[in-house]
Design a protein around this motif. Structure first.
Motif, PDB file in Angstrom:
ATOM      1  N   VAL A 120       0.847  -1.202   0.000  1.00 20.09           N
ATOM      2  CA  VAL A 120       0.000   0.000   0.000  1.00 20.09           C
ATOM      3  C   VAL A 120       0.883   1.252   0.000  1.00 20.09           C
ATOM      4  CG1 VAL A 120      -1.707   1.310   1.322  1.00 20.09           C
ATOM      5  CG2 VAL A 120      -1.945  -1.165   1.084  1.00 20.09           C
ATOM      6  N   ALA A 121       1.949   1.236   0.807  1.00 22.65           N
ATOM      7  CA  ALA A 121       2.866   2.381   0.830  1.00 22.65           C
ATOM      8  C   ALA A 121       3.526   2.579  -0.525  1.00 22.65           C
ATOM      9  CB  ALA A 121       3.925   2.182   1.914  1.00 22.65           C
ATOM     10  N   ALA A 122       3.903   1.485  -1.192  1.00 19.32           N
ATOM     11  CA  ALA A 122       4.519   1.593  -2.517  1.00 19.32           C
ATOM     12  C   ALA A 122       3.535   2.183  -3.528  1.00 19.32           C
ATOM     13  CB  ALA A 122       5.019   0.233  -2.987  1.00 19.32           C
ATOM     14  N   LEU A 123       2.273   1.779  -3.457  1.00 20.46           N
ATOM     15  CA  LEU A 123       1.257   2.339  -4.364  1.00 20.46           C
ATOM     16  C   LEU A 123       1.040   3.827  -4.097  1.00 20.46           C
ATOM     17  CD1 LEU A 123      -1.375  -0.544  -4.390  1.00 20.46           C
ATOM     18  CD2 LEU A 123      -0.045   0.279  -6.343  1.00 20.46           C
ATOM     19  N   ILE A 124       0.940   4.192  -2.822  1.00 21.36           N
ATOM     20  CA  ILE A 124       0.740   5.606  -2.477  1.00 21.36           C
ATOM     21  C   ILE A 124       1.951   6.444  -2.877  1.00 21.36           C
ATOM     22  CG2 ILE A 124       0.502   7.214  -0.537  1.00 21.36           C
ATOM     23  CD1 ILE A 124      -1.237   5.043   0.832  1.00 21.36           C
ATOM     24  N   GLY A 125       3.143   5.946  -2.574  1.00 20.70           N
ATOM     25  CA  GLY A 125       4.359   6.672  -2.935  1.00 20.70           C
ATOM     26  C   GLY A 125       4.520   6.830  -4.440  1.00 20.70           C
ATOM     27  N   THR A 126       4.175   5.787  -5.186  1.00 17.59           N
ATOM     28  CA  THR A 126       4.260   5.862  -6.642  1.00 17.59           C
ATOM     29  C   THR A 126       3.261   6.872  -7.189  1.00 17.59           C
ATOM     30  OG1 THR A 126       4.968   3.555  -6.729  1.00 17.59           O
ATOM     31  CG2 THR A 126       4.132   4.505  -8.770  1.00 17.59           C
ATOM     32  N   CYS A 127       2.059   6.891  -6.628  1.00 15.91           N
ATOM     33  CA  CYS A 127       1.050   7.866  -7.054  1.00 15.91           C
ATOM     34  C   CYS A 127       1.507   9.290  -6.716  1.00 15.91           C
ATOM     35  CB  CYS A 127      -0.279   7.551  -6.381  1.00 15.91           C
ATOM     36  SG  CYS A 127      -1.621   8.628  -6.909  1.00 15.91           S
ATOM     37  N   MET A 128       2.101   9.472  -5.545  1.00 20.99           N
ATOM     38  CA  MET A 128       2.596  10.800  -5.163  1.00 20.99           C
ATOM     39  C   MET A 128       3.735  11.243  -6.086  1.00 20.99           C
ATOM     40  SD  MET A 128       2.608  10.450  -1.006  1.00 20.99           S
ATOM     41  CE  MET A 128       3.466  11.992  -0.751  1.00 20.99           C
ATOM     42  N   HIS A 129       4.594  10.309  -6.457  1.00 22.21           N
ATOM     43  CA  HIS A 129       5.698  10.650  -7.356  1.00 22.21           C
ATOM     44  C   HIS A 129       5.158  11.023  -8.733  1.00 22.21           C
ATOM     45  CE1 HIS A 129       9.674   9.843  -9.405  1.00 22.21           C
ATOM     46  NE2 HIS A 129       9.926  10.772  -8.520  1.00 22.21           N
ATOM     47  N   ALA A 130       4.129  10.332  -9.191  1.00 23.68           N
ATOM     48  CA  ALA A 130       3.488  10.690 -10.456  1.00 23.68           C
ATOM     49  C   ALA A 130       2.854  12.078 -10.363  1.00 23.68           C
ATOM     50  CB  ALA A 130       2.432   9.646 -10.821  1.00 23.68           C
ATOM     51  N   LEU A 131       2.325  12.398  -9.193  1.00 20.00           N
ATOM     52  CA  LEU A 131       1.713  13.711  -8.987  1.00 20.00           C
ATOM     53  C   LEU A 131       2.728  14.831  -9.162  1.00 20.00           C
ATOM     54  CD1 LEU A 131      -0.792  15.353  -8.161  1.00 20.00           C
ATOM     55  CD2 LEU A 131      -0.096  14.997  -5.771  1.00 20.00           C
ATOM     56  N   VAL A 132       3.983  14.589  -8.815  1.00 22.89           N
ATOM     57  CA  VAL A 132       5.035  15.599  -8.993  1.00 22.89           C
ATOM     58  C   VAL A 132       5.118  16.018 -10.453  1.00 22.89           C
ATOM     59  CG1 VAL A 132       7.531  15.982  -8.907  1.00 22.89           C
ATOM     60  CG2 VAL A 132       6.375  14.913  -6.981  1.00 22.89           C
ATOM     61  N   TYR A 133       5.091  15.051 -11.359  1.00 18.77           N
ATOM     62  CA  TYR A 133       5.180  15.368 -12.792  1.00 18.77           C
ATOM     63  C   TYR A 133       3.968  16.154 -13.261  1.00 18.77           C
ATOM     64  CZ  TYR A 133       8.958  11.992 -12.749  1.00 18.77           C
ATOM     65  OH  TYR A 133      10.117  11.333 -12.463  1.00 18.77           O
ATOM     66  N   VAL A 134       2.791  15.816 -12.746  1.00 21.43           N
ATOM     67  CA  VAL A 134       1.585  16.517 -13.154  1.00 21.43           C
ATOM     68  C   VAL A 134       1.559  17.936 -12.588  1.00 21.43           C
ATOM     69  CG1 VAL A 134      -0.936  16.483 -13.001  1.00 21.43           C
ATOM     70  CG2 VAL A 134       0.305  14.360 -13.424  1.00 21.43           C
ATOM     71  N   LEU A 135       1.996  18.090 -11.346  1.00 21.73           N
ATOM     72  CA  LEU A 135       2.028  19.428 -10.744  1.00 21.73           C
ATOM     73  C   LEU A 135       2.981  20.364 -11.493  1.00 21.73           C
ATOM     74  CD1 LEU A 135       2.020  18.568  -6.924  1.00 21.73           C
ATOM     75  CD2 LEU A 135       0.141  19.529  -8.291  1.00 21.73           C
ATOM     76  N   GLN A 136       4.052  19.808 -12.037  1.00 21.80           N
ATOM     77  CA  GLN A 136       4.984  20.641 -12.795  1.00 21.80           C
ATOM     78  C   GLN A 136       4.352  21.205 -14.060  1.00 21.80           C
ATOM     79  OE1 GLN A 136       8.438  18.171 -13.388  1.00 21.80           O
ATOM     80  NE2 GLN A 136       9.035  18.296 -11.260  1.00 21.80           N
ATOM     81  N   GLU A 137       3.341  20.545 -14.575  1.00 21.59           N
ATOM     82  CA  GLU A 137       2.654  21.010 -15.790  1.00 21.59           C
ATOM     83  C   GLU A 137       1.551  22.000 -15.498  1.00 21.59           C
ATOM     84  OE1 GLU A 137       3.241  20.184 -19.084  1.00 21.59           O
ATOM     85  OE2 GLU A 137       5.077  19.280 -18.326  1.00 21.59           O
ATOM     86  N   MET A 138       1.169  22.118 -14.246  1.00 24.92           N
ATOM     87  CA  MET A 138       0.054  23.013 -13.911  1.00 24.92           C
ATOM     88  C   MET A 138       0.508  24.460 -13.898  1.00 24.92           C
ATOM     89  SD  MET A 138      -1.883  20.808 -11.018  1.00 24.92           S
ATOM     90  CE  MET A 138      -3.600  21.038 -11.345  1.00 24.92           C
TER      91      MET A 138
END
Length: 138
Positions: A120-138
């Motif tokens: 579960v931590a790996a899934l959450i951490g991976t989703c948060m890391h993906a969020l970094v890339y999306v936030l950079q585009e905002m």
């Protein structure tokens, strides 16, 4: 992580209106938090299973970009994401997976019957890391 190299840029940044420090700090906080969560996951589930879960990063990035940035996902991109999902499913269900075989029987049973906190931590951490890339585009 990327915000740490900002002061060492070879060329001065020319951003109209100045550097958006609030955005830079926010992205940096999410990035550091995701790395901490991923490290906790790695220490709990081992490198083999961690790698399989972390490989789902492109799927999370595509989903977050679709919902937060309203990006379209083309047919070829959908096919590529489907191939990633199929590949992850094959790896996760591979009975010869060395990282799972090397675990004690009780832990193997736990991983096969329910999500462990490490997964579960790996899934959450991976989703948060993906969020970094999306936030950079905002």
């Amino acid at each position: 992580g990327m915000a740490c190299v900002l002061p060492f840029a070879c060329q001065p940044l020319r951003i109209s209106g100045g550097v958006p420090w609030q955005k830079v700090v926010g992205i940096t906080v999410v990035d550091f938090a995701s790395q901490w969560v991923l490290l906790q996951a790695l220490t709990r589930i081992g490198s083999g299973l961690y790698t399989v879960v972390y490989a789902s990063g492109p799927i999370w990035t595509a989903m977050l970009a679709y919902f937060l940035l309203h990006r379209r996902i083309g047919a070829l991109q959908k096919l590529a994401l489907l191939l990633v999902v199929i590949g992850l499913a094959v790896l996760a269900n591979d009975p010869s997976n060395a990282s799972i075989r090397s675990m004690p029987d009780s832990l193997q049973w736990s991983l096969r019957t329910s999500f462990s906190p490490g997964v579960v931590a790996a899934l959450i951490g991976t989703c948060m890391h993906a969020l970094v890339y999306v936030l950079q585009e905002m």
